[in-house]
Design a protein around this motif. Sequence first.
Motif, PDB file in Angstrom:
ATOM      1  N   ILE A 120       0.856  -1.199   0.000  1.00 29.02           N
ATOM      2  CA  ILE A 120       0.000   0.000   0.000  1.00 29.02           C
ATOM      3  C   ILE A 120       0.885   1.240   0.000  1.00 29.02           C
ATOM      4  O   ILE A 120       1.799   1.359   0.822  1.00 29.02           O
ATOM      5  N   SER A 121       0.605   2.131  -0.938  1.00 26.63           N
ATOM      6  CA  SER A 121       1.322   3.415  -0.948  1.00 26.63           C
ATOM      7  C   SER A 121       0.475   4.404  -1.731  1.00 26.63           C
ATOM      8  O   SER A 121      -0.548   4.029  -2.321  1.00 26.63           O
ATOM      9  N   GLY A 122       0.917   5.643  -1.757  1.00 27.48           N
ATOM     10  CA  GLY A 122       0.184   6.658  -2.497  1.00 27.48           C
ATOM     11  C   GLY A 122       0.425   6.579  -3.991  1.00 27.48           C
ATOM     12  O   GLY A 122      -0.112   7.370  -4.756  1.00 27.48           O
ATOM     13  N   ASP A 123       1.227   5.617  -4.413  1.00 29.96           N
ATOM     14  CA  ASP A 123       1.554   5.493  -5.827  1.00 29.96           C
ATOM     15  C   ASP A 123       1.765   4.025  -6.180  1.00 29.96           C
ATOM     16  O   ASP A 123       2.890   3.554  -6.235  1.00 29.96           O
ATOM     17  N   ILE A 124       0.681   3.310  -6.382  1.00 30.08           N
ATOM     18  CA  ILE A 124       0.768   1.863  -6.657  1.00 30.08           C
ATOM     19  C   ILE A 124       0.695   1.659  -8.170  1.00 30.08           C
ATOM     20  O   ILE A 124      -0.292   2.076  -8.788  1.00 30.08           O
ATOM     21  N   GLN A 146      -6.296  -2.289  -5.745  1.00 32.32           N
ATOM     22  CA  GLN A 146      -5.288  -1.247  -5.548  1.00 32.32           C
ATOM     23  C   GLN A 146      -5.898   0.147  -5.510  1.00 32.32           C
ATOM     24  O   GLN A 146      -5.401   1.024  -4.804  1.00 32.32           O
ATOM     25  N   CYS A 190      -6.869   1.388  -2.103  1.00 34.10           N
ATOM     26  CA  CYS A 190      -5.688   1.436  -1.217  1.00 34.10           C
ATOM     27  C   CYS A 190      -4.839   2.658  -1.533  1.00 34.10           C
ATOM     28  O   CYS A 190      -4.374   3.362  -0.625  1.00 34.10           O
ATOM     29  N   GLN A 191      -4.626   2.915  -2.830  1.00 31.51           N
ATOM     30  CA  GLN A 191      -3.834   4.089  -3.202  1.00 31.51           C
ATOM     31  C   GLN A 191      -4.519   5.372  -2.721  1.00 31.51           C
ATOM     32  O   GLN A 191      -3.896   6.261  -2.150  1.00 31.51           O
ATOM     33  N   ARG A 193      -3.134   7.977   0.121  1.00 27.55           N
ATOM     34  CA  ARG A 193      -2.894   9.409  -0.146  1.00 27.55           C
ATOM     35  C   ARG A 193      -3.581  10.269   0.911  1.00 27.55           C
ATOM     36  O   ARG A 193      -3.084  11.302   1.307  1.00 27.55           O
ATOM     37  N   TYR A 208      -8.893   5.160 -11.214  1.00 24.49           N
ATOM     38  CA  TYR A 208      -7.576   4.510 -11.348  1.00 24.49           C
ATOM     39  C   TYR A 208      -7.638   3.336 -12.316  1.00 24.49           C
ATOM     40  O   TYR A 208      -6.681   3.013 -12.985  1.00 24.49           O
TER      41      TYR A 208
END
Length: 416
Positions: free
Chosen positions: A87-91, A104, A107-108, A112, A171
Amino acid sequence: MGFSWEDEGLSDLIGTFREAFPEGSPDLISRAPGRVNLIGEHTDYNGLPVFPMALRKEIRIILSPRKDALIRAVNQEGEFGLREFTISGDIPAHPAGDWANYLQAPCQALARQFGGLSGFDALVSSTLPVASGLSSSSALVIAMGQALLRVNELTLPTLDFAEAMAAAERYTGTQGGGMDQAISAGAVEGHASRIEFAPLRMFETPVPEDWRFVVAHTLVRAEKSGMAQEGYNARTRECREALEIVADAALAQGQAPEGTDSYPLLLERVCIQDLVELGEAYLEGTLLKRFRHVVTEGSRVYDAEHAMARGDRSTFGLLVNASHRSLQEDYEVSSPELDALVELALGAGASGARLTGAGFGGCIVALAGPDSLDRVMSALENGYYRPRGVLGALDGVLFVAEASGGATVSELQAGL
Ligand code: GLA
């Protein structure tokens, strides 16, 4: 609160979870319903209302929280393989159509918004037919998003969450409106909801006791990510173009003041007949057709809501039929299979029938009363499914919709 209804099948799911993640403990279940839209199709991304209800068919995620930021997900359906990501702000997205993108996306977006989130191991399953136009993909986004919030002990007001998830789902490549996420997150049992956008609002109407909404699948997949995505995104552009031209014309003609730059404002300031005439004078071809559908469909939603509130099934049915014709002729999203199902339902005495969802395949919804329900069901069975060689029980493709409540996360009862 424990899992309260339709527990059947749950122990199988837990078994599958344990096989996939022997070290995890299946603590939580996140559930998000699909929806059937009763009227107001292809209006949401134009800022105009829709009128769906949630289904008692849903995405279920059984999950076990993790200490790190990893999501590992398996699917009960064999066609969707194991997916794993941090998990991150940029998947990084997978190619369009990969089911991981729907995991995803929320989660993204939540990473964020909140940063530093822990993940979970998940078994995803569905009682919704996939790619049926009943919103299984948005239900997956909602189920994942609310699971992630719960695991991280975060909360968001329902409408804020639904709006965030609608934005998040873009997304995946579809320029969708916000209907599916709103009804999946915010539905009220036994009710249909008129949903308004920007800002998101929901207004419930009880579904009359003796109204039966029959959902019937064409057996043609309405892939949100395939060809239908192109057709869908093209229509969002066409609607924007048409709006600009008519808004300029309305201003030039003195029919609307400066700043009338959205479909809701046009409909508020110019009466529907004048709006259609304006469109006919200033637009042609495809743009005219798209425009005419959007504005007439938007105004049908309010009429349908009022008809439901006073239990007027025949008026509701007429509006539903007008919606189908408009989707067929002006919006050009119907198909021979959708039209065949609609004809069969109407021929058997349904008060109204139309395609539901984006179209290009997927399902129809037909309104029947207690007097016509059995006839409608058997006409669809014998006129559509049996001749196409569908054997056995039809519940997956032909069913009576029950208006369910919105998404929930609950603890799994010990001992299941
Ligand atoms: C899809 C989209 C919705 C809506 C419908 C058409 O289901 O996800 O936002 O635009 O199509 O009404």
